[in-house]
Design a protein around this motif. Structure first.
Motif, mmCIF file in Angstrom:
data_model
loop_
_atom_site.group_PDB
_atom_site.id
_atom_site.type_symbol
_atom_site.label_atom_id
_atom_site.label_comp_id
_atom_site.label_asym_id
_atom_site.label_seq_id
_atom_site.Cartn_x
_atom_site.Cartn_y
_atom_site.Cartn_z
ATOM 1 N N SER A 1 0.817 -1.201 0.000
ATOM 2 C CA SER A 1 0.000 0.000 0.000
ATOM 3 C C SER A 1 0.855 1.258 0.000
ATOM 4 O O SER A 1 0.510 2.262 -0.625
ATOM 5 N N CYS A 2 1.979 1.222 0.717
ATOM 6 C CA CYS A 2 2.884 2.371 0.730
ATOM 7 C C CYS A 2 3.478 2.605 -0.654
ATOM 8 O O CYS A 2 3.564 3.741 -1.124
ATOM 9 N N GLU A 3 3.883 1.546 -1.334
ATOM 10 C CA GLU A 3 4.444 1.687 -2.676
ATOM 11 C C GLU A 3 3.404 2.220 -3.649
ATOM 12 O O GLU A 3 3.704 3.045 -4.519
ATOM 13 N N ARG A 4 2.146 1.761 -3.520
ATOM 14 C CA ARG A 4 1.093 2.262 -4.396
ATOM 15 C C ARG A 4 0.837 3.737 -4.159
ATOM 16 O O ARG A 4 0.535 4.488 -5.095
ATOM 17 N N SER A 5 0.952 4.174 -2.921
ATOM 18 C CA SER A 5 0.746 5.588 -2.617
ATOM 19 C C SER A 5 1.782 6.455 -3.309
ATOM 20 O O SER A 5 1.458 7.495 -3.901
ATOM 21 N N PHE A 6 3.057 6.046 -3.266
ATOM 22 C CA PHE A 6 4.095 6.813 -3.936
ATOM 23 C C PHE A 6 3.917 6.782 -5.453
ATOM 24 O O PHE A 6 4.206 7.759 -6.138
ATOM 25 N N SER A 7 3.441 5.656 -5.991
ATOM 26 C CA SER A 7 3.191 5.584 -7.428
ATOM 27 C C SER A 7 2.092 6.555 -7.843
ATOM 28 O O SER A 7 2.184 7.200 -8.893
ATOM 29 N N LYS A 8 1.066 6.654 -7.011
ATOM 30 C CA LYS A 8 -0.012 7.591 -7.310
ATOM 31 C C LYS A 8 0.480 9.035 -7.247
ATOM 32 O O LYS A 8 0.091 9.878 -8.061
ATOM 33 N N LEU A 9 1.329 9.336 -6.282
ATOM 34 C CA LEU A 9 1.846 10.698 -6.167
ATOM 35 C C LEU A 9 2.647 11.093 -7.397
ATOM 36 O O LEU A 9 2.597 12.245 -7.843
ATOM 37 N N LYS A 10 3.396 10.147 -7.949
ATOM 38 C CA LYS A 10 4.166 10.446 -9.152
ATOM 39 C C LYS A 10 3.257 10.735 -10.338
ATOM 40 O O LYS A 10 3.589 11.544 -11.212
ATOM 41 N N LEU A 11 2.110 10.044 -10.392
ATOM 42 C CA LEU A 11 1.175 10.271 -11.494
ATOM 43 C C LEU A 11 0.426 11.593 -11.332
ATOM 44 O O LEU A 11 0.095 12.251 -12.325
ATOM 45 N N ILE A 12 0.156 11.979 -10.095
ATOM 46 C CA ILE A 12 -0.623 13.193 -9.854
ATOM 47 C C ILE A 12 0.239 14.439 -10.013
ATOM 48 O O ILE A 12 -0.114 15.372 -10.742
ATOM 49 N N LYS A 13 1.364 14.464 -9.331
ATOM 50 C CA LYS A 13 2.223 15.655 -9.375
ATOM 51 C C LYS A 13 3.259 15.484 -10.481
ATOM 52 O O LYS A 13 4.391 15.071 -10.257
ATOM 53 N N SER B 1 -7.500 9.434 -5.423
ATOM 54 C CA SER B 1 -6.986 8.474 -6.401
ATOM 55 C C SER B 1 -6.788 7.095 -5.788
ATOM 56 O O SER B 1 -7.118 6.078 -6.403
ATOM 57 N N ILE B 2 -6.263 7.043 -4.571
ATOM 58 C CA ILE B 2 -6.016 5.751 -3.935
ATOM 59 C C ILE B 2 -7.325 5.070 -3.560
ATOM 60 O O ILE B 2 -7.495 3.864 -3.767
#
Length: 217
Positions: free
Chosen positions: A153-165, A184-185
């Protein structure tokens, strides 16, 4: 008189200090560092999963847990060595025995009652009786169910942040970035919301600002 500079003899495969780095050499360096990082992270992930299997893996097979006593006491002691701050091995063993007796009693009184088959079903069954029933077993099951997904879940959160920002949103502030990341998450829960109702509540909360633009009843 100028002092003569001394040149150090270069070893085979060594380049001069003033030689520019080529694009291929830069790409090789970056790719090798990425592969090294991936190899190290994968090794750490697999080691954590091995430790989890060695400590609490016996709780995965619920049917064997509630029917067989083979190596049960030893497995409880091993689990307590990894999580000594959370529960005691002897108390965990007694909780498993109490849980086994409870399930047998329930099955004897009502044959239609379903016996738990997964750790989550077993935890939900124990929680339905309260937190005081088999507390050590409940803690062990919570750890088993939580540790496996915490890293992913932590890795998915960072992946989402890269897509958003991205580059086009480089000036986004922290509050908006956090809110968009949560949306998004938790997209599945977000799709269940009634947006019209939320907009109406927002407008009614600030009637003075939006009353001139919308006809609020």
């Amino acid at each position: 008189m100028d002092r003569r500079s001394r040149r150090r003899k270069r070893m085979p495969g060594e380049t001069s200090d003033d030689e520019p780095i080529t694009l291929r050499a830069e790409m090789d360096s970056v790719l090798k560092s990425i592969l090294d990082r991936l190899s190290m992270e994968l090794g750490n992930r697999f080691q954590r999963l091995k430790d989890l299997d060695h400590s609490l893996g016996f709780l995965m097979d619920v049917k064997q847990l509630i029917t067989s006593e083979e190596n049960l006491q030893e497995n409880c002691k091993t689990a307590a060595q990894y999580y000594s701050d959370d529960f005691d091995g002897a108390e965990l063993w007694h909780d498993v025995d109490d849980c086994r007796m409870l399930l047998r009693t329930r099955r004897g009184t009502d044959s239609d009652i379903k016996i738990p088959e997964t750790p989550l079903e077993l935890l939900n069954s124990l929680v339905s009786y309260g937190d005081n029933l088999c507390p050590n077993l409940q803690r062990a099951l919570r750890i088993l169910l939580a540790v496996g997904i915490s890293v992913a879940s932590c890795e998915r959160s960072f992946s989402k942040l890269k897509l958003i920002k991205n580059v086009l949103r480089s000036t986004m502030l922290q509050d908006r970035l956090s809110n968009l990341a949560i949306i998004s998450i938790e997209s599945e829960e977000f799709k269940k919301l009634n947006m019209e109702s939320l907009i109406d509540k927002f407008l009614r909360a600030r009637p003075g600002r939006f009353g001139r633009l919308y006809d609020l009843k």
